[in-house]
Design an enzyme around this catalytic site. Structure first.
Site, PDB file in Angstrom:
ATOM      1  N   ASP A  21       0.833  -1.190   0.000  1.00  0.00           N
ATOM      2  CA  ASP A  21       0.000   0.000   0.000  1.00  0.00           C
ATOM      3  C   ASP A  21       0.870   1.243   0.000  1.00  0.00           C
ATOM      4  O   ASP A  21       0.637   2.203  -0.745  1.00  0.00           O
ATOM      5  CB  ASP A  21      -0.878  -0.035   1.255  1.00  0.00           C
ATOM      6  N   ASP A  39      -9.028  -0.703   3.210  1.00  0.00           N
ATOM      7  CA  ASP A  39      -8.535  -0.382   4.549  1.00  0.00           C
ATOM      8  C   ASP A  39      -9.474  -0.933   5.602  1.00  0.00           C
ATOM      9  O   ASP A  39      -9.050  -1.540   6.586  1.00  0.00           O
ATOM     10  CB  ASP A  39      -8.409   1.127   4.703  1.00  0.00           C
TER      11      ASP A  39
END
Lengths: 249, 475
Positions: free
Chosen positions: B216, B396
């Site tokens: 990420d 997330d």
């Protein structure tokens, strides 16, 4: 002893905190953030403490003095953390005040500050209740209950919940007292908080004696009452002082 | 309760203080909380689901429920008899494969978006949302029903499930659905995927989480990172992100269905792919966007300047200002009308705090988090707000929840610690977001903190706390 019992214990420990949260803290997002921050602070302090004490655990001997030392160091450390928290709060208050100036709004008033300290204290208290009571409560949702050897009259979970409730209230309101004491630079308030915390913690040492929980728990409740009374008086005094000032000005 | 209830008799003065106090303290942090509360809800639901579903499987044999055939266990399937070394290597391989798959899929999606295959993208996202809700959600619902011993006949279950999924797909993609419903379905999607993913073996989960956090970081921050390209592409087209993104701010109805991502502050993170083919999607209709371009909101401070250059300069200029911006001006006629409207609102928002405390609630931009207070019901205010919500990728949500869910399989104490750590990480990310004002990865800080706290709690704190509190010694 099933789900009802588990929920009941959880509510004994955290019910007042929940109503405080729903009634006061949840209305203002900022207070929620304060609460989370202070919970995190307490958790970090607990982790550091346990890191230090990990070497010496578990305490095998039946002696009480290792526990006394443990509690003494823990209380001292946590009061130190409270000071750090106060420093941070002070910085944040300055930022908030300058922010309020910039958008031409009034600065933080007394009730605001007290609300913030309430949220901070509630964070400490909730963290205490969560880690010391709620996380051990899982077995209470099952079919049995549990008694500690030293305290055969009351289920462990009930004692644990009541003690947690006591500490929750003490943490919550002593934060108000402490912040006020720091703000006013009043010695008595500043000293009162660690002393109460220490006495309350030492009272849990009584539980180490056989059957001690029957005495220790009510004594803790007395300390809770003392804290509440002191906090009430202080807040009352501050509010009426402020009101006089407003009338005169 | 006492301090608040303290002044019963001095009625007028405290009343005044409270009302003035409300102006500073009230709205502050609302935006942060608007992101944190759905994350909390999502995590709480996952923990609840896992602790609800865990008991029947744990006393069972080691074979456990059918080991999930996912991309994350393609290479190696952990078995309890393996040595830690084997587990570690296997988990590393798994994580590598998983991340590689995620990366490939992300690149494919970016490429598709780049070549404007939005029709395909949209349908693909629809399909994946439907798939997640219908099959995976159905499996979880069945497991819950079985656990609770609540019988439900197949026909009813299918009808209910199908309807729920259909509404879910509609609400995820059409902007005419109440924002609450959309947010609810976003959380539901995240919960389902997270509950599914948390069945992964333990080592694989941890390594995978860390690997994803690193991925990420790279994907959002590296110059050619796929997510960064996606975000930049979307903002250069003044487009919606083709991804499942949770919006904290209501984009009310079709009127403001297209909240512009051109405002640089917008997104915490865009993670379009949660699991290869599992989720990720464009919830916004292309058609809607075309409609919406005429309803674009133009930044106030640019109105005086030449309209044509708005779009370019929005990205650079707006950022330092207190009010983030949506800079769509493809339709000059439409947007100029709205620009006028916006000017009025904007001034209202600016002056309100000076004028009266009653309406001051409207705009209280928080300096640190660049946010404003919760919205009033005023329509214009909503549009104004719609440009500035914080957006959090659904990935997330999912991986936070996976972490917490994994923690829930150990003990409740680790759950609380991980929850606090994740929320703290999210807070840090939001603070960073207010500083550097472009899309940031939301996973790394939170996941690292969460993993650290998990192991600290498990190794250090638990013996300490259990030891002292079973002796009823507390402090």
């Amino acid at each position: 002893m099933t789900v009802a019992a588990g929920l009941g214990y959880a509510l004994v420990a955290l019910g007042p905190a929940f109503s405080l949260f729903a009634g006061i803290v949840a209305r203002k997002p900022f207070l929620v953030l304060t609460l989370l921050t202070s919970t995190l602070f307490w958790l970090i302090s607990l982790i550091i403490l346990s890191g230090i004490w990990r070497v010496f655990l578990p305490i095998r001997s039946g002696a009480w003095w290792p526990y006394a030392i443990l509690i003494l160091t823990s209380v001292a450390f946590q009061e130190g953390i409270r000071l750090v928290f106060w420093r941070l709060y002070k910085k944040m208050e300055e930022m908030l005040d300058s922010f309020a100036d910039r958008i031409s709004k009034p600065r933080l008033c007394l009730t605001d500050k007290m609300l913030i300290s309430l949220a901070g204290g509630l964070g400490h208290g909730v963290a205490h209740a969560v880690f010391f009571c709620l996380s051990l409560l899982t077995p209470a949702f099952g079919r049995a209950t549990f008694y500690v050897e030293k305290c055969s009259r009351m289920p462990f979970f009930l004692v644990s919940a009541i003690i947690s409730l006591g500490f929750l209230v003490i943490h919550t309101f002593s934060m108000i007292i402490a912040f006020n004491g720091y703000g006013e630079r009043k010695r008595s308030d500043q000293v009162f908080v660690p002393v109460v915390h220490l006495i309350a913690s030492v009272m849990t040492l009584i539980n180490l004696a056989p059957g001690g929980c029957v005495i220790g728990t009510p004594l803790l409740c007395v300390m809770v009452a003392v804290t509440l009374q002191y906090c009430w008086q202080m807040v009352w005094r501050r509010l009426s002082e402020q009101q006089h000032r407003q009338f005169s000005s | 309760m006492d301090p608040a209830a303290g002044p019963p008799d001095p009625a007028p003065a405290p009343g005044a203080t409270i009302s003035t106090a409300a102006t500073v303290l009230d709205g502050l942090g609302a935006e942060v909380l608007a992101v944190m509360s759905p994350v909390s809800i999502c995590m709480a639901l996952v923990v609840l689901l896992i602790s609800l579903l865990a008991p029947p499987s744990s006393p069972g044999s080691a074979a456990q429920p059918p080991p999930p055939v996912t991309a994350a266990t393609l290479v190696y399937l952990e078995s309890p008899t393996d040595t830690p070394g084997q587990k570690l290597v296997g988990a590393l391989l798994d994580a590598a494969v998983f991340v590689a798959l995620v990366a490939v899929v992300t690149f494919v999606l970016v490429a598709l978006y780049y070549y404007r295959c939005t029709g395909f993208l949209r349908n693909y996202m629809r399909f994946s949302a439907f798939f997640v809700l219908f099959s995976m959600g159905g499996a979880i619902a069945a497991a819950v029903l079985r656990r609770l011993g609540a019988p439900l006949d197949a026909a009813t279950a299918l009808v209910l499930l199908f309807n729920a999924s259909a509404v879910g797909v509609l609400s995820v993609f059409a902007s005419a659905v109440p924002i609450v419903v959309r947010q609810g379905y976003m959380v539901a999607l995240a919960v389902i995927v997270a509950a599914w993913l948390s069945r992964l073996p333990e080592w694989t989960t941890w390594i995978m989480l860390i690997a994803l956090a690193l991925y990420d970081l790279v994907a959002v921050l590296a110059p050619r990172g796929p997510l960064r390209m996606l975000v930049e592409l979307a903002s250069s087209r003044d487009d919606e992100l083709p991804a499942l993104v949770y919006e904290s701010r209501p984009t009310v109805g079709p009127a403001s269905g297209s909240s512009s991502y051109a405002s640089a502050m917008g997104s915490v993170e865009m993670q379009p792919v949660a699991d290869s083919g599992r989720s990720g999607g464009n919830q916004y209709d292309r058609v809607e966007q075309e409609d919406d371009s005429s309803r674009a909101v133009v930044e106030m401070r640019d109105v005086g300047a030449s309209r044509s250059s708005i779009r370019e300069r929005n990205l650079e200029r707006e950022v330092p200002m207190a009010v983030p911006v949506s800079g769509q001006s493809s339709n000059q006629g439409g947007s100029s009308q709205h620009a006028v409207i916006q000017i009025e609102q904007h001034e209202e928002g600016e002056t309100a705090p000076l004028v009266s405390a009653a309406s001051a609630n409207n705009a209280a931009p928080n300096e640190e988090h660049r946010e404003s207070s919760s919205s009033d019901s005023a329509m214009e205010f909503e549009m104004f707000e719609s440009t500035r919500g914080i957006k959090l990728g659904l990935g997330d949500f999912i991986f936070y929840s996976v972490l917490v869910g994994r923690a829930a399989m150990y003990d409740l104490m680790t759950v609380y610690a991980c929850y606090l750590a994740i929320i703290a990480g999210l807070g840090c990310t939001l603070i960073l977001l207010s500083i550097c004002k472009h899309a940031l990865p939301a996973l790394p800080i939170s996941i690292m903190l969460g993993v650290t706290f998990y192991f600290l709690t498990r190794l250090l704190m638990e013996p300490f706390v259990v030891g002292s509190s079973t002796n009823l010694g507390k402090f």
